[in-house]
Design a protein around this motif. Structure first.
Motif, PDB file in Angstrom:
ATOM      1  N   HIS A  33       3.340  20.900   1.360  1.00 31.76           N
ATOM      2  CA  HIS A  33       4.034  19.781   2.071  1.00 31.76           C
ATOM      3  C   HIS A  33       3.447  18.546   1.447  1.00 31.76           C
ATOM      4  O   HIS A  33       2.130  18.422   1.231  1.00 31.76           O
ATOM      5  N   ILE A  34       4.161  17.695   0.860  1.00 28.27           N
ATOM      6  CA  ILE A  34       3.724  16.242   0.317  1.00 28.27           C
ATOM      7  C   ILE A  34       4.312  14.986   1.050  1.00 28.27           C
ATOM      8  O   ILE A  34       5.680  15.133   1.089  1.00 28.27           O
ATOM      9  N   ALA A  35       3.688  14.440   1.430  1.00 22.79           N
ATOM     10  CA  ALA A  35       4.090  12.878   2.023  1.00 22.79           C
ATOM     11  C   ALA A  35       3.635  11.709   1.127  1.00 22.79           C
ATOM     12  O   ALA A  35       2.653  11.734   0.671  1.00 22.79           O
ATOM     13  N   ILE A  36       4.911  10.797   1.266  1.00 20.38           N
ATOM     14  CA  ILE A  36       4.559   9.532   0.414  1.00 20.38           C
ATOM     15  C   ILE A  36       5.147   8.507   1.498  1.00 20.38           C
ATOM     16  O   ILE A  36       5.870   8.508   2.163  1.00 20.38           O
ATOM     17  N   VAL A  37       3.828   7.593   1.835  1.00 21.80           N
ATOM     18  CA  VAL A  37       4.135   6.780   2.780  1.00 21.80           C
ATOM     19  C   VAL A  37       4.157   5.350   2.080  1.00 21.80           C
ATOM     20  O   VAL A  37       3.199   5.103   1.098  1.00 21.80           O
ATOM     21  N   GLU A  38       4.425   4.243   2.951  1.00 23.34           N
ATOM     22  CA  GLU A  38       4.196   2.851   2.594  1.00 23.34           C
ATOM     23  C   GLU A  38       3.554   2.264   3.660  1.00 23.34           C
ATOM     24  O   GLU A  38       4.256   2.454   4.905  1.00 23.34           O
ATOM     25  N   LEU A  53       7.502   6.376   6.136  1.00 21.39           N
ATOM     26  CA  LEU A  53       7.649   7.473   5.310  1.00 21.39           C
ATOM     27  C   LEU A  53       8.692   7.569   4.531  1.00 21.39           C
ATOM     28  O   LEU A  53       9.910   7.355   4.717  1.00 21.39           O
ATOM     29  N   LYS A  54       8.193   7.435   2.882  1.00 24.47           N
ATOM     30  CA  LYS A  54       9.351   7.213   2.115  1.00 24.47           C
ATOM     31  C   LYS A  54      10.035   8.380   1.679  1.00 24.47           C
ATOM     32  O   LYS A  54      11.036   8.545   1.386  1.00 24.47           O
ATOM     33  N   ARG A  55       8.973   9.400   1.471  1.00 25.48           N
ATOM     34  CA  ARG A  55       9.433  10.551   0.725  1.00 25.48           C
ATOM     35  C   ARG A  55       8.805  11.949   1.553  1.00 25.48           C
ATOM     36  O   ARG A  55       7.728  11.629   1.873  1.00 25.48           O
ATOM     37  N   PHE A  56       9.441  13.008   1.662  1.00 24.52           N
ATOM     38  CA  PHE A  56       9.031  14.194   2.147  1.00 24.52           C
ATOM     39  C   PHE A  56       9.291  15.460   1.646  1.00 24.52           C
ATOM     40  O   PHE A  56      10.555  15.616   1.241  1.00 24.52           O
ATOM     41  N   PHE A  80      14.990  14.980   3.659  1.00 25.34           N
ATOM     42  CA  PHE A  80      13.698  15.698   3.234  1.00 25.34           C
ATOM     43  C   PHE A  80      14.215  16.427   1.748  1.00 25.34           C
ATOM     44  O   PHE A  80      15.129  16.573   1.537  1.00 25.34           O
ATOM     45  N   GLU A  81      13.248  16.616   1.093  1.00 26.13           N
ATOM     46  CA  GLU A  81      13.502  17.514  -0.331  1.00 26.13           C
ATOM     47  C   GLU A  81      12.585  18.494  -0.004  1.00 26.13           C
ATOM     48  O   GLU A  81      11.506  18.755  -0.210  1.00 26.13           O
ATOM     49  N   LEU A  82      13.564  19.641  -0.154  1.00 22.52           N
ATOM     50  CA  LEU A  82      13.153  21.222   0.045  1.00 22.52           C
ATOM     51  C   LEU A  82      13.265  21.902  -1.382  1.00 22.52           C
ATOM     52  O   LEU A  82      14.021  21.806  -1.974  1.00 22.52           O
ATOM     53  N   ASP A  83      12.306  22.757  -1.385  1.00 22.32           N
ATOM     54  CA  ASP A  83      12.473  23.831  -2.460  1.00 22.32           C
ATOM     55  C   ASP A  83      11.839  25.067  -1.681  1.00 22.32           C
ATOM     56  O   ASP A  83      11.289  25.039  -0.664  1.00 22.32           O
ATOM     57  N   ARG A  84      12.018  26.211  -2.478  1.00 20.36           N
ATOM     58  CA  ARG A  84      11.606  27.503  -1.864  1.00 20.36           C
ATOM     59  C   ARG A  84      10.937  28.335  -3.049  1.00 20.36           C
ATOM     60  O   ARG A  84      11.332  28.189  -3.988  1.00 20.36           O
ATOM     61  N   LEU A 127       0.775  -1.281  -0.044  1.00 23.41           N
ATOM     62  CA  LEU A 127       0.200  -0.241   0.008  1.00 23.41           C
ATOM     63  C   LEU A 127       0.992   1.160  -0.092  1.00 23.41           C
ATOM     64  O   LEU A 127       1.488   1.467   0.953  1.00 23.41           O
ATOM     65  N   LEU A 128       0.683   2.226  -1.155  1.00 24.75           N
ATOM     66  CA  LEU A 128       1.527   3.179  -1.274  1.00 24.75           C
ATOM     67  C   LEU A 128       0.455   4.533  -1.157  1.00 24.75           C
ATOM     68  O   LEU A 128      -0.749   4.439  -1.417  1.00 24.75           O
ATOM     69  N   GLY A 129       0.767   5.624  -0.497  1.00 22.31           N
ATOM     70  CA  GLY A 129      -0.314   6.760  -0.383  1.00 22.31           C
ATOM     71  C   GLY A 129       0.496   8.115  -0.477  1.00 22.31           C
ATOM     72  O   GLY A 129       1.510   8.097  -0.114  1.00 22.31           O
ATOM     73  N   VAL A 130      -0.124   8.994  -0.891  1.00 22.11           N
ATOM     74  CA  VAL A 130       0.524  10.347  -1.090  1.00 22.11           C
ATOM     75  C   VAL A 130      -0.461  11.178  -0.317  1.00 22.11           C
ATOM     76  O   VAL A 130      -1.859  11.276  -0.227  1.00 22.11           O
ATOM     77  N   GLY A 131       0.132  12.203   0.363  1.00 25.88           N
ATOM     78  CA  GLY A 131      -0.890  13.103   1.202  1.00 25.88           C
ATOM     79  C   GLY A 131      -0.338  14.628   1.028  1.00 25.88           C
ATOM     80  O   GLY A 131       0.820  14.869   0.916  1.00 25.88           O
ATOM     81  N   PHE A 132      -1.482  15.582   0.823  1.00 24.91           N
ATOM     82  CA  PHE A 132      -1.124  16.747   0.398  1.00 24.91           C
ATOM     83  C   PHE A 132      -1.444  17.979   1.741  1.00 24.91           C
ATOM     84  O   PHE A 132      -2.365  17.725   2.416  1.00 24.91           O
TER      85      PHE A 132
END
Ligand code: FES
Ligand code: FES
Lengths: 184, 801
Positions: free
Chosen positions: B649-654, B664-667, B729-733, B462-467
């Protein structure tokens, strides 16, 4: 009271201590080495990490009397004179600290880890430091700091004449000293 | 003005002492003749103190003095005040029961750890031993810990004069009838009942205080691990001890993190200060971690029901909310402001919702005080809105990115286009909300992710993305506005820029750094504004004798408010400097331009350096007539508005199907905090905030049992995020300057903590829906057990309030 003799940062010390006194209080109160911090009362945070006979230990979970006859290195004893240890440099270069309270313990734990695993992956680093809590940095830049230090220690080891080579910066930016030198 | 430092990741000037063990935190300080305090604290959440027997303790070795609540009461000390007044909606004044330094006999303790006596002894150990020898006759009474239950008929009462345990009830937004009607007319209503759980701030340095009364000067010194030395002095002198302010010096040395918990004036600060005069010796108190869990103000703790109405196209039409906010047993310094003016006013979010109403109850319980913890009210508002948006998208079968975009407030710069007036009092300064969302979605790769999610599902994962797209109100705050809203203080900041005769510069700021790197960031600003080297600048803070005044550091205000005060003083320095320069260069001020540290007569090579002008100001031999010598200016800056950072912010979880374990796979975080002085430091602030926000989603909660016992009050039991719980963490501005302060900055301290929590929870819910488990909510923190149970009870909402 019990008499102990401990070598701390290269200097031999002899003191009478209460048998119940923890090593961390001995270092802080008796010797005034306040760089070693206390962050908890359950041996969970790692702020008190020092080296005992070369190995990282939590000085809040060791009695001062247990250190009798041992060699202790604290954060104050890590640099060689003005020459910072590469791990200290790494934390500064990569913004591996904010409030600085976890930092001495984090650095002492890192030095120990790199002795055992000079080429750690990110996963290795995160795993090895899970006994040290930092509330400020989110660990992101602590990982970078450790990678920077590992890189520097490897490179330094390779350069036979001792000239040190700095790893490529994470924050490619103004190094304040260079900046100021340009102005002089 | 030069452009050498601003915008550069200058390495921090303060680091050297911290990495070599030379930091100086309060507990590191030892004064001659110092004594140590230890408190006798309540083991019950609610109990009557019938009798305290200190006779055995008094005779213990090393004991210097023992004070009980009766001693404090007979000294005429009532207790510590709160700094904010929120009235009932009918206009009645809020309930503000006293918060005594020590609870006297005959009275009741009101939370675990409430103190009844203090032992002062020659050593920490002696004080501790003696505190165990104090005998207290407790009469245990029933307790209530849930804000909702506390308001129900028959609940135990915390304070006799606060019926129903209400400190206040309060509302904000459009008239309730209009909101009700809009909800009724909605094509779709998303409803969610949820808990925003109680958190412990957990700065790694425990609180520590040293009180020192000096007979010779008749002056008190308080060393304190605080975020705002002047505020502590003001509250303690004027409202607690009745000591003239000029007789008290408050020092905030190195402070090991705060996150809100070190804003407040705590009883122990006043106690060590007062008692040091009684015993004529300095007194140190350093809390243990167990005490920190019991005593440092907690954060969040809301129980909420929210309904969001949409039309058939997915446009938000209304938002109706009812919230019970737990305030704990006593009102802490900012506590009344947090669920009201820092939460209710943010419920517009980034959306054009035309009708909003919040119905709020501020409730006393038998728990420690709840006050501002990183984000303070804004994370609660963001959690509510962003959970609703993603859930509504799932329910309506819409793309959560599109749903947001169609409801976003259009971009405005606050200069050409006016600020945006919300339904809940605030006026946003400037914003480009599509920009941060588009960039974050690009970093994610939305379509690729959805494809991956499908494939994963086929492979049993199960993968999920949250905004989460958030906005916050920072840079607090315009004094007149907050005054009208109940603040009992102004929220300006002061700064003094003292140019020394040699051209070196000392800057005194009322902001206080406890990890934020002010010494570096502020010096970057000063160096560029004056065109001098950073090493010629010293930033001084944390000393009420050295710094004129200060409101301190919280609410992401240091640079936006404190930095602006510094700029004001620099402007004054340059204005006077120009007069001196013009005199020396024999021209008019209008003929001069200032750049790179010197005044030059326009169109010539005639110039005079900043250093020469400074020297002339102090050796005024050849000097403009009538001009005062010296080059030293103070300013107070009162902001025109809050600042409004925002981001996506976006999270990707398994999620492990078998165990419910969330990984938490990516943030991804794209934040817009206005102009940036030091990108490295801003990134660090975001990282730290993210870890705390993610910690709330997945790990953290302060758990009181029904009797009011804190069952997880240690680092063994309270799950703090550790290095291996988090990814990189993956950041941008994006940069949308603040239009109303001179630096164009908005503040970065809280952003990470405000946006991240709902992104993670949304991602877990999305993962579950992708596996066919149509779960509306899982109570935070999302432990494996809770997620696993949610998967078993599919299609049902997990109710918990
Ligand atoms: S103080 Fe030693 S582990 Fe926390
Ligand atoms: S830098 Fe503050 S706890 Fe790590």
């Amino acid at each position: 009271m019990t008499q102990i003799t401990v070598t701390v940062n290269g200097t031999s010390q002899t003191h009478e201590v209460e048998p119940r006194q923890l090593l961390v209080y001995y270092l802080r109160d008796k010797l005034g080495l306040t760089g070693t911090h206390i962050g908890c009362d359950t041996s969970s945070c790692g702020a008190c990490t020092v080296h005992m006979d070369g190995m990282a230990v939590k000085s809040c979970s060791i009695l001062a009397v247990q250190a009798d006859g041992c060699e202790i290195t604290t954060i104050e004893g890590l640099a060689q004179g003005d020459q910072l240890h590469p791990v200290q440099e790494g934390f500064k270069e990569c913004h591996g600290l904010q409030c600085g309270f976890c930092t001495p313990g984090m650095i002492m734990a890192t030095v120990d880890m790199l002795q055992n695993n000079p080429d750690p992956t990110e996963e290795d680093i995160r795993h090895a430091l899970e006994g040290n809590i930092c509330r400020c940095t989110g660990y992101h830049n602590i990982v970078r700091s450790v990678q920077w230090a590992a890189e520097k220690m490897k490179t330094s080891a390779k350069v036979l004449d001792g000239a040190s080579v700095s790893p490529s910066p994470v924050y490619a930016s103004v190094n304040l000293n260079q900046q100021q030198q340009q102005q002089l | 003005m030069s452009n050498k430092y601003i915008g550069q990741s200058v390495k921090r000037l303060e680091d050297k002492r911290f990495i070599t063990g030379k930091g100086r935190y309060t507990d590191d300080i030892k004064l001659p003749g110092m004594t140590y305090a230890s408190f006798v604290r309540s083991p019950y959440a609610h109990a009557r103190v019938n009798r305290i027997d200190t006779s055995a303790a008094k005779d213990m070795p090393g004991v210097v003095a023992i004070f009980t609540g009766d001693d404090i009461a007979s000294a005429g000390i009532v207790g510590v005040p709160t700094g904010w007044q929120v009235n009932f909606r009918n206009g009645d004044t809020m309930k503000e029961p006293p918060h005594p330094l020590l609870v006297p006999t005959g009275s009741t303790v009101k939370h675990i750890g409430d103190p009844v006596a203090v032992i002062i002894a020659d050593s920490r150990e002696a004080a501790f031993d003696a505190s165990e020898a104090v005998e207290v006759d407790w009469e245990e009474l029933p307790a209530v810990v849930s804000a909702y239950k506390a308001t129900q008929e028959g609940a135990p009462q915390v304070h006799p004069d606060a019926p129903g345990n209400l400190a206040f009830d309060w509302e904000i937004g459009n008239p309730i009838d209009e909101v009700n009607e809009a909800i009724e007319q909605s094509a779709h209503v998303t409803t969610l009942e949820f808990v925003n759980q109680r958190l412990v701030p957990n700065a790694i340095e425990p609180r520590a205080y040293i009180g020192h009364y000096d007979e010779v000067s008749d002056k008190y010194t308080l060393y304190t691990s605080t975020q705002n030395p002047h505020l502590i002095r003001l509250l303690m002198c004027a409202f607690v001890l009745g000591i003239p302010e000029h007789k008290v010096r408050v020092l905030g040395p190195d402070v090991g993190g705060g996150f809100g918990s070190k804003i407040y004036h705590y009883t122990e600060e006043a106690l060590v200060t007062w008692a040091s005069k009684q015993i004529r010796r300095p007194i140190k108190w350093t809390e243990t971690r167990s005490e920190a869990f019991m005593l440092d103000a907690h954060g969040r703790d809301h129980i909420t029901k929210a309904e969001m109405g949409f039309d058939a196209e997915g446009n938000i039409k209304a938002l109706r909310i009812k919230t019970y906010a737990n305030l704990g047993a006593y009102l802490s310094t900012f506590a009344p402001a947090v669920p009201t003016y820092l939460h209710g006013t943010l419920l517009q979010g980034l959306y054009t919702t035309p009708k909003i109403h919040l119905d709020l109850y501020g409730v006393f319980t038998h728990t420690v005080a709840v006050d501002a913890y990183r984000g303070a009210g804004r994370p609660e508002a963001t959690y509510l809105l962003e959970r609703m948006l993603d859930l509504a998208a799932l329910e309506m079968g819409k793309n959560p990115v599109q749903l947001r975009k169609q409801n976003f407030i259009p971009s405005f710069d606050g200069v050409e286009q006016p600020g945006y007036q919300t339904q809940v009092a605030l006026q946003y300064d400037s914003g480009n909300y599509h920009g941060v969302l588009d960039r974050a979605v690009e970093m994610l790769g939305y379509d690729e992710f959805r494809q991956m999610q499908q494939e994963a599902n086929q492979n049993g994962k199960l993968l999920g993305v949250g905004f989460s797209t958030y906005i916050e109100a920072c840079g607090i705050a315009p004094s007149a506005v907050v005054g009208a809203l109940g603040a009992r203080a102004g929220l300006y900041e002061s700064a003094q820029v003292r140019v020394q005769p040699t051209g070196k510069v000392s800057v005194f700021t009322g902001a206080h750094s406890h990890g934020q790197g002010h010494v570096t960031t502020f010096a970057q600003v000063v160096a560029d504004k004056l065109g001098i080297a950073m090493e010629d600048i010293d930033i001084i803070h944390g000393d009420s004798d050295a710094v004129a005044f200060g409101m301190g550091t919280y609410g992401s205000r240091s640079l936006a408010v404190g930095g602006s005060a510094i700029v004001k003083s620099i402007d004054k320095v340059l204005e006077k400097g120009a007069k001196i320069a013009a005199h020396k260069l024999e021209c008019s001020v209008d003929d001069l331009e200032y750049a790179e540290g010197k005044w030059t007569v326009k169109g010539t090579d005639k110039s005079i350096s900043f250093g020469d002008v400074a020297l002339t100001a102090y050796v005024p031999h050849v000097y403009p007539q009538g001009l005062e010598p010296g080059l030293d200016f103070s300013s107070f800056y009162d902001p025109a508005n809050f600042t409004y950072p925002f981001g996506c912010h976006i999270a990707i979880v398994e999620v492990d199907k078998e165990t419910g374990r969330v990984k938490l796979k990516r943030f991804i975080a794209v934040d817009d905090v206005g102009n940036v002085i030091n990108p490295m430091i801003v990134d660090g602030q975001i990282h730290g905030g993210l870890a705390q926000g993610i910690g709330q989603a997945l790990l953290e909660e302060a758990i009181y049992d029904e009797n009011g016992q804190l069952t997880n009050g240690s680092y063994m039991d309270y799950a703090m995020p550790r290095a291996d719980d988090l990814p990189s963490f993956e950041l941008d501005r994006q940069v949308t300057p603040c239009p109303h302060n001179p630096l164009g900055v908005k503040g970065a301290g809280e952003a990470g903590c405000i946006g991240s929590t709902p992104a993670v929870v949304n991602a877990v819910i999305d993962a579950l829906w992708s596996g066919g488990h149509k779960v509306k909510d899982i109570r935070m923190p999302l432990t494996s057990e809770r997620v696993w149970r949610a998967m078993q009870e599919q299609n049902t909402q997990i109710l918990h309030s």
